[in-house]
Enzyme design. Structure first.
Site, PDB file in Angstrom:
ATOM      1  N   ASP A  25       0.841  -1.193   0.000  1.00  0.00           N
ATOM      2  CA  ASP A  25       0.000   0.000   0.000  1.00  0.00           C
ATOM      3  C   ASP A  25       0.879   1.246   0.000  1.00  0.00           C
ATOM      4  O   ASP A  25       1.740   1.398   0.867  1.00  0.00           O
ATOM      5  CB  ASP A  25      -0.915  -0.014   1.227  1.00  0.00           C
ATOM      6  CG  ASP A  25      -2.109   0.907   1.045  1.00  0.00           C
ATOM      7  OD1 ASP A  25      -2.429   1.271  -0.107  1.00  0.00           O
ATOM      8  OD2 ASP A  25      -2.738   1.274   2.057  1.00  0.00           O
ATOM      9  N   LYS A  56      -4.732  -2.163  10.295  1.00  0.00           N
ATOM     10  CA  LYS A  56      -5.123  -2.339   8.896  1.00  0.00           C
ATOM     11  C   LYS A  56      -5.443  -3.797   8.546  1.00  0.00           C
ATOM     12  O   LYS A  56      -6.236  -4.044   7.630  1.00  0.00           O
ATOM     13  CB  LYS A  56      -3.961  -1.917   7.975  1.00  0.00           C
ATOM     14  CG  LYS A  56      -3.459  -0.499   8.168  1.00  0.00           C
ATOM     15  CD  LYS A  56      -4.290   0.501   7.383  1.00  0.00           C
ATOM     16  CE  LYS A  56      -3.602   1.855   7.281  1.00  0.00           C
ATOM     17  NZ  LYS A  56      -4.394   2.778   6.450  1.00  0.00           N
ATOM     18  N   THR A 115      -4.820   6.433   0.232  1.00  0.00           N
ATOM     19  CA  THR A 115      -6.049   7.214   0.216  1.00  0.00           C
ATOM     20  C   THR A 115      -5.958   8.333  -0.813  1.00  0.00           C
ATOM     21  O   THR A 115      -4.978   9.070  -0.832  1.00  0.00           O
ATOM     22  CB  THR A 115      -6.289   7.824   1.605  1.00  0.00           C
ATOM     23  OG1 THR A 115      -6.270   6.770   2.556  1.00  0.00           O
ATOM     24  CG2 THR A 115      -7.618   8.562   1.673  1.00  0.00           C
ATOM     25  N   ASP A 159      -9.277   0.436   2.122  1.00  0.00           N
ATOM     26  CA  ASP A 159      -8.271   0.022   3.099  1.00  0.00           C
ATOM     27  C   ASP A 159      -8.783   0.395   4.488  1.00  0.00           C
ATOM     28  O   ASP A 159      -8.358   1.375   5.094  1.00  0.00           O
ATOM     29  CB  ASP A 159      -6.957   0.755   2.777  1.00  0.00           C
ATOM     30  CG  ASP A 159      -5.850   0.399   3.740  1.00  0.00           C
ATOM     31  OD1 ASP A 159      -5.863  -0.724   4.268  1.00  0.00           O
ATOM     32  OD2 ASP A 159      -4.970   1.255   3.962  1.00  0.00           O
ATOM     33  N   ARG A 199      -8.204   3.632  13.479  1.00  0.00           N
ATOM     34  CA  ARG A 199      -7.275   4.734  13.756  1.00  0.00           C
ATOM     35  C   ARG A 199      -6.682   4.672  15.152  1.00  0.00           C
ATOM     36  O   ARG A 199      -5.541   5.110  15.365  1.00  0.00           O
ATOM     37  CB  ARG A 199      -7.984   6.077  13.563  1.00  0.00           C
ATOM     38  CG  ARG A 199      -8.536   6.303  12.165  1.00  0.00           C
ATOM     39  CD  ARG A 199      -7.451   6.275  11.126  1.00  0.00           C
ATOM     40  NE  ARG A 199      -8.000   6.507   9.790  1.00  0.00           N
ATOM     41  CZ  ARG A 199      -7.304   6.355   8.674  1.00  0.00           C
ATOM     42  NH1 ARG A 199      -6.053   5.942   8.701  1.00  0.00           N
ATOM     43  NH2 ARG A 199      -7.862   6.574   7.504  1.00  0.00           N
ATOM     44  N   GLU A 224      -9.341   4.145  -1.938  1.00  0.00           N
ATOM     45  CA  GLU A 224      -8.108   3.903  -2.691  1.00  0.00           C
ATOM     46  C   GLU A 224      -8.445   3.214  -4.004  1.00  0.00           C
ATOM     47  O   GLU A 224      -9.558   2.718  -4.210  1.00  0.00           O
ATOM     48  CB  GLU A 224      -7.152   2.970  -1.913  1.00  0.00           C
ATOM     49  CG  GLU A 224      -6.765   3.488  -0.549  1.00  0.00           C
ATOM     50  CD  GLU A 224      -5.502   2.827   0.008  1.00  0.00           C
ATOM     51  OE1 GLU A 224      -4.765   2.179  -0.781  1.00  0.00           O
ATOM     52  OE2 GLU A 224      -5.266   2.955   1.212  1.00  0.00           O
ATOM     53  N   HIS A 254      -3.807  13.971   1.016  1.00  0.00           N
ATOM     54  CA  HIS A 254      -3.960  13.052   2.148  1.00  0.00           C
ATOM     55  C   HIS A 254      -2.739  13.144   3.072  1.00  0.00           C
ATOM     56  O   HIS A 254      -2.889  13.229   4.302  1.00  0.00           O
ATOM     57  CB  HIS A 254      -4.134  11.621   1.624  1.00  0.00           C
ATOM     58  CG  HIS A 254      -4.197  10.576   2.696  1.00  0.00           C
ATOM     59  ND1 HIS A 254      -5.195  10.533   3.646  1.00  0.00           N
ATOM     60  CD2 HIS A 254      -3.372   9.525   2.967  1.00  0.00           C
ATOM     61  CE1 HIS A 254      -4.988   9.491   4.456  1.00  0.00           C
ATOM     62  NE2 HIS A 254      -3.887   8.874   4.062  1.00  0.00           N
ATOM     63  N   GLU A 273      -9.836  12.462   7.812  1.00  0.00           N
ATOM     64  CA  GLU A 273      -9.733  13.806   7.235  1.00  0.00           C
ATOM     65  C   GLU A 273     -11.080  14.530   7.269  1.00  0.00           C
ATOM     66  O   GLU A 273     -11.154  15.711   7.598  1.00  0.00           O
ATOM     67  CB  GLU A 273      -9.233  13.725   5.788  1.00  0.00           C
ATOM     68  CG  GLU A 273      -7.788  13.264   5.669  1.00  0.00           C
ATOM     69  CD  GLU A 273      -7.403  12.979   4.221  1.00  0.00           C
ATOM     70  OE1 GLU A 273      -7.080  13.924   3.496  1.00  0.00           O
ATOM     71  OE2 GLU A 273      -7.438  11.792   3.813  1.00  0.00           O
ATOM     72  N   TYR A 281       1.905   2.126  15.690  1.00  0.00           N
ATOM     73  CA  TYR A 281       2.651   2.290  14.432  1.00  0.00           C
ATOM     74  C   TYR A 281       4.075   2.813  14.577  1.00  0.00           C
ATOM     75  O   TYR A 281       4.846   2.759  13.600  1.00  0.00           O
ATOM     76  CB  TYR A 281       1.854   3.144  13.443  1.00  0.00           C
ATOM     77  CG  TYR A 281       2.132   4.612  13.478  1.00  0.00           C
ATOM     78  CD1 TYR A 281       1.697   5.398  14.532  1.00  0.00           C
ATOM     79  CD2 TYR A 281       2.848   5.226  12.459  1.00  0.00           C
ATOM     80  CE1 TYR A 281       1.956   6.743  14.555  1.00  0.00           C
ATOM     81  CE2 TYR A 281       3.125   6.583  12.487  1.00  0.00           C
ATOM     82  CZ  TYR A 281       2.666   7.338  13.536  1.00  0.00           C
ATOM     83  OH  TYR A 281       2.943   8.671  13.580  1.00  0.00           O
ATOM     84  N   GLN A 309      -4.082   1.854  15.136  1.00  0.00           N
ATOM     85  CA  GLN A 309      -2.958   2.328  14.312  1.00  0.00           C
ATOM     86  C   GLN A 309      -2.095   3.368  15.047  1.00  0.00           C
ATOM     87  O   GLN A 309      -0.862   3.283  15.035  1.00  0.00           O
ATOM     88  CB  GLN A 309      -3.534   2.929  13.024  1.00  0.00           C
ATOM     89  CG  GLN A 309      -2.522   3.278  11.957  1.00  0.00           C
ATOM     90  CD  GLN A 309      -3.186   3.938  10.731  1.00  0.00           C
ATOM     91  OE1 GLN A 309      -4.412   3.951  10.589  1.00  0.00           O
ATOM     92  NE2 GLN A 309      -2.366   4.475   9.846  1.00  0.00           N
ATOM     93  N   THR A 357      -9.327  -5.746   4.084  1.00  0.00           N
ATOM     94  CA  THR A 357      -9.145  -4.793   2.992  1.00  0.00           C
ATOM     95  C   THR A 357     -10.051  -5.258   1.871  1.00  0.00           C
ATOM     96  O   THR A 357     -10.002  -6.436   1.499  1.00  0.00           O
ATOM     97  CB  THR A 357      -7.672  -4.797   2.508  1.00  0.00           C
ATOM     98  OG1 THR A 357      -6.813  -4.618   3.633  1.00  0.00           O
ATOM     99  CG2 THR A 357      -7.424  -3.710   1.476  1.00  0.00           C
ATOM    100  N   GLU A 359     -10.883   3.911   3.839  1.00  0.00           N
ATOM    101  CA  GLU A 359      -9.959   4.707   3.019  1.00  0.00           C
ATOM    102  C   GLU A 359     -10.280   4.466   1.560  1.00  0.00           C
ATOM    103  O   GLU A 359     -10.266   3.325   1.096  1.00  0.00           O
ATOM    104  CB  GLU A 359      -8.486   4.357   3.308  1.00  0.00           C
ATOM    105  CG  GLU A 359      -8.004   4.884   4.652  1.00  0.00           C
ATOM    106  CD  GLU A 359      -6.486   4.835   4.824  1.00  0.00           C
ATOM    107  OE1 GLU A 359      -5.966   5.673   5.587  1.00  0.00           O
ATOM    108  OE2 GLU A 359      -5.827   3.968   4.236  1.00  0.00           O
ATOM    109  N   PHE A 363       1.227   5.671  -0.574  1.00  0.00           N
ATOM    110  CA  PHE A 363       0.807   6.861   0.208  1.00  0.00           C
ATOM    111  C   PHE A 363       1.006   8.038  -0.738  1.00  0.00           C
ATOM    112  O   PHE A 363       1.842   8.891  -0.515  1.00  0.00           O
ATOM    113  CB  PHE A 363       1.745   6.909   1.438  1.00  0.00           C
ATOM    114  CG  PHE A 363       1.496   7.969   2.479  1.00  0.00           C
ATOM    115  CD1 PHE A 363       0.226   8.189   3.015  1.00  0.00           C
ATOM    116  CD2 PHE A 363       2.560   8.724   2.991  1.00  0.00           C
ATOM    117  CE1 PHE A 363       0.031   9.135   4.008  1.00  0.00           C
ATOM    118  CE2 PHE A 363       2.360   9.670   3.983  1.00  0.00           C
ATOM    119  CZ  PHE A 363       1.095   9.875   4.491  1.00  0.00           C
TER     120      PHE A 363
END
Lengths: 420, 420
Positions: free
Chosen positions: A130, A257, A354, A237, A241, A205, A137, A368, A248, A244, A261, A203, A132
């Site tokens: 994945d 995550k 995203t 995805d 939060r 994507e 984003h 967001e 992370y 994560q 998915t 997300e 970014f």
């Protein structure tokens, strides 16, 4: 005059004869998984077409690539095979070609109403990566977590940042998503929070389905990377939060995550997307030579996210974005992925990250849209900061042609409570 | 009296009848990949034993699990099948059992000298996860990059941190490792460095090979996690420190790792390791209930890293560590991995992370041994800060029994120059 199929295709359909996306399906109540192509409200069974000897071009004539339960073999054969298949299928489905149109028994065997089949994962996914790649984003996430000063890390403008995701938990559109349990940040001296995620997010994507792979140690040239891309799907995805945020540092996203998915079942090929190609954003600083493309291409794909809240009959649109907002192109992503020698394999999935646009209504996730839960999103009288049990999230995407769409259908999933 | 095989096994061998590790091999010059078990300097061909009808227990009698080119099917069958196979193989190889010992033709078919076979990856690896479970490693890395104040992130003591690695680039011991190219930190206002990695490192790890998986959404209880672990292998998680340092914020390691990961070919089962079980370190703070084990177990496995520098005939030992230094146990790792519902599949690989011990001579990578290149390591007259082209790194590991070893053999790889 535009190409037309003998099968009636509604002008709003995502699947006219100009599209012809590939998937894997199983007819209800009988039969095995097999490759198919979407046409209007029907699925064309490619195993039936192959068994009838209608793939008569030089590459596909003696191939069993459509007699497989996945598309891995076909996508691994490369662009010449893809072009031959597309030409054959487009001819067989066109209004002025009698072979299939006038053969009742073959039509009976080879065409299934879409609502009479179950869609499956189109490929066996060896690895899932994945990226970014949306600057908007990256900027929004950075602003939320690090503040407005230097929200985007310095490396972001030099390379398409990515991490490896979990291949085993990629599911097909329509699969319920079980709310994950996990740890969240402790408050003060308490132990960490443990329980169902309280900040479950989607997300928006898209993802590349890799065609021919590369050998370990042999990077793919960025100007040849398109030949390693079979097509694109929509991808959600799902992200927890709270899990994560706590886990992370320093090795990146993991359990926040890997609980699920979702991808859409129909792979739209780059050939079908070609009429909708557009210039990619200008990149400043200029990328290093291994990422510098002769021609840097995006696609003009309108993307939408709809939420159907728990207990409601109607869904509300929450985001309108576009694939063209991506800063790093899919060919740059693929070239970067292999520059260290890493080998890709047919059927691998490369998510874009995203896809947020510049406008407030084009943000690709609730993090967001609600600014990490600081403000609520209004959904036809209801509000949401993050997803609740029973909420269904539906992604869709399409390119607007002259009198037709080249679309991706939908990529949907409903949140169900944590199982114990 | 100790169990003994009719096959001569040197007392220093890693593969006495007490071990019986599983692998997949191909005889030189003929034949297909098939499962085998190591015994002394020989490989017992399990497909030959199965074809001779000698797996006569209730579970294996009618199974084709040993007629496969990988161990996935067998490892997915679970502990009852593993116990039955071990009992049968141990009996067939024992000195007082005539079935194989006295059957020339069967021995001819079923026993291959180890130097007459090629070892292959033992399983098809669906997903590969790498943990970060040595406190000494975490502390040293944190001190190098963040300074001596709070070198270990707060979350580290609450959960076994991990990231997803690349499954496609896992290779079997003996495979050359091509020095990766990539980006490194820019200096001042220059563009980032691009070229062959200048900080190529090894990482001494071990890895779990997952047995039966779990369904998506169904976490594995920590006290049942051992039933999902078939065994352990040695693993070298090759790392390009310069690529990693530049790319890893905010999503973790990617191209700094994905160019190659080497595992040893023989999977030593938990049953063979059981005599070497020892208490895991005390965990403070006490883990959350889903990570709290009735009995927290490690294994006393001596680990060594040797480097044979380019152009030299002899290798030098650079590290002596031990599996028992891991803070988080493999069962805690597996339970944590699934707590969010993530599904594991048979044959998946879970790396422990670099296994460093407390002593300066027990550090598991050059990053720690040379303190990120600040001091050179002495190798029999030569020096190294990071790996040079032609250097070979050899990991080994063994448990010392009474008059025998239960060992892992070696996990080796030689660095070759970047291919262009």
């Amino acid at each position: 005059m535009a190409l037309k199929s003998f099968i009636d295709v509604h002008p709003d359909s995502h699947f006219p004869i100009q599209n012809l996306p590939y998937g894997v399906f199983k007819p209800h109540h009988r039969g095995e998984a097999r490759p198919g192509v979407a046409i209007g409200d029907f699925v064309l069974d490619l195993s039936a077409i192959a068994n009838a000897g209608l793939f008569d071009g030089p590459i596909l004539k003696n191939s069993d690539c459509f007699l497989q339960p996945s598309l891995n073999k076909f996508v691994g054969m490369g662009r010449p095979a893809w072009k031959e298949a597309r030409a054959t299928i487009q001819r067989l489905l066109s209004s002025d070609e009698p072979t299939l149109r006038d053969n009742d028994s073959l039509r009976e065997k080879a065409l299934f109403p879409m609502n009479k089949v179950e869609m499956l994962l189109p490929t066996v996914i060896g690895d899932y990566t994945d990226f970014f790649c949306s600057m908007h984003h990256a900027k929004n996430c950075g602003t939320i977590f690090l503040g407005p000063k230097n929200p985007i890390p310095l490396n972001w403008f030099h390379l398409p940042i990515a991490y490896h995701g979990r291949a085993s938990s990629i599911v097909i559109s329509g699969t319920d998503i079980i709310r994950p349990r996990g740890q969240g940040h402790p408050i003060g001296n308490s132990p960490p929070y443990f329980g169902p995620s309280q900040k479950l997010d989607f997300e928006l994507e898209m993802a590349v389905v890799v065609g021919p792979g590369n050998q370990l140690g042999k990077p793919v040239d960025v100007n040849e990377a398109a030949d390693h891309i079979f097509g694109l799907v929509l991808m959600n995805d799902w992200s927890a939060r709270d899990i994560q945020a706590w886990e992370y540092v320093p090795l990146g996203p993991f359990l926040g995550k890997s609980f699920g998915t979702t991808i859409s079942p129909w792979i739209v090929t780059l050939d079908a997307l070609e009429p909708f190609a557009c210039d990619a954003p200008k990149q400043e600083p200029h990328p290093l030579p291994y990422l510098a493309e002769k021609k840097s291409k995006n696609y003009d794909i309108s993307l939408e996210v709809w939420i159907k809240p728990a207990g409601q009959e109607h869904s509300s649109i929450v985001t309108k974005s576009n694939f063209k907002h991506l800063y790093w192109t899919v060919t740059q992503q693929l070239a970067h992925h292999t520059i260290n020698g890493c080998n890709l394999r047919p059927g691998d999935i490369l998510g874009t990250g995203t896809i947020s646009g510049p406008a407030p209504e084009s943000l690709g996730c609730l993090l967001e849209l609600t600014w990490n839960g600081q403000k609520a999103l209004s959904l036809n009288g209801l509000t949401r900061k993050f997803l609740e049990d029973g909420d269904e999230v539906i992604l869709t995407g399409y390119c607007k042609g002259n009198g037709y769409n080249v679309g991706f259908g939908t990529c949907s999933g409903k949140i169900v409570p944590t199982s114990l």
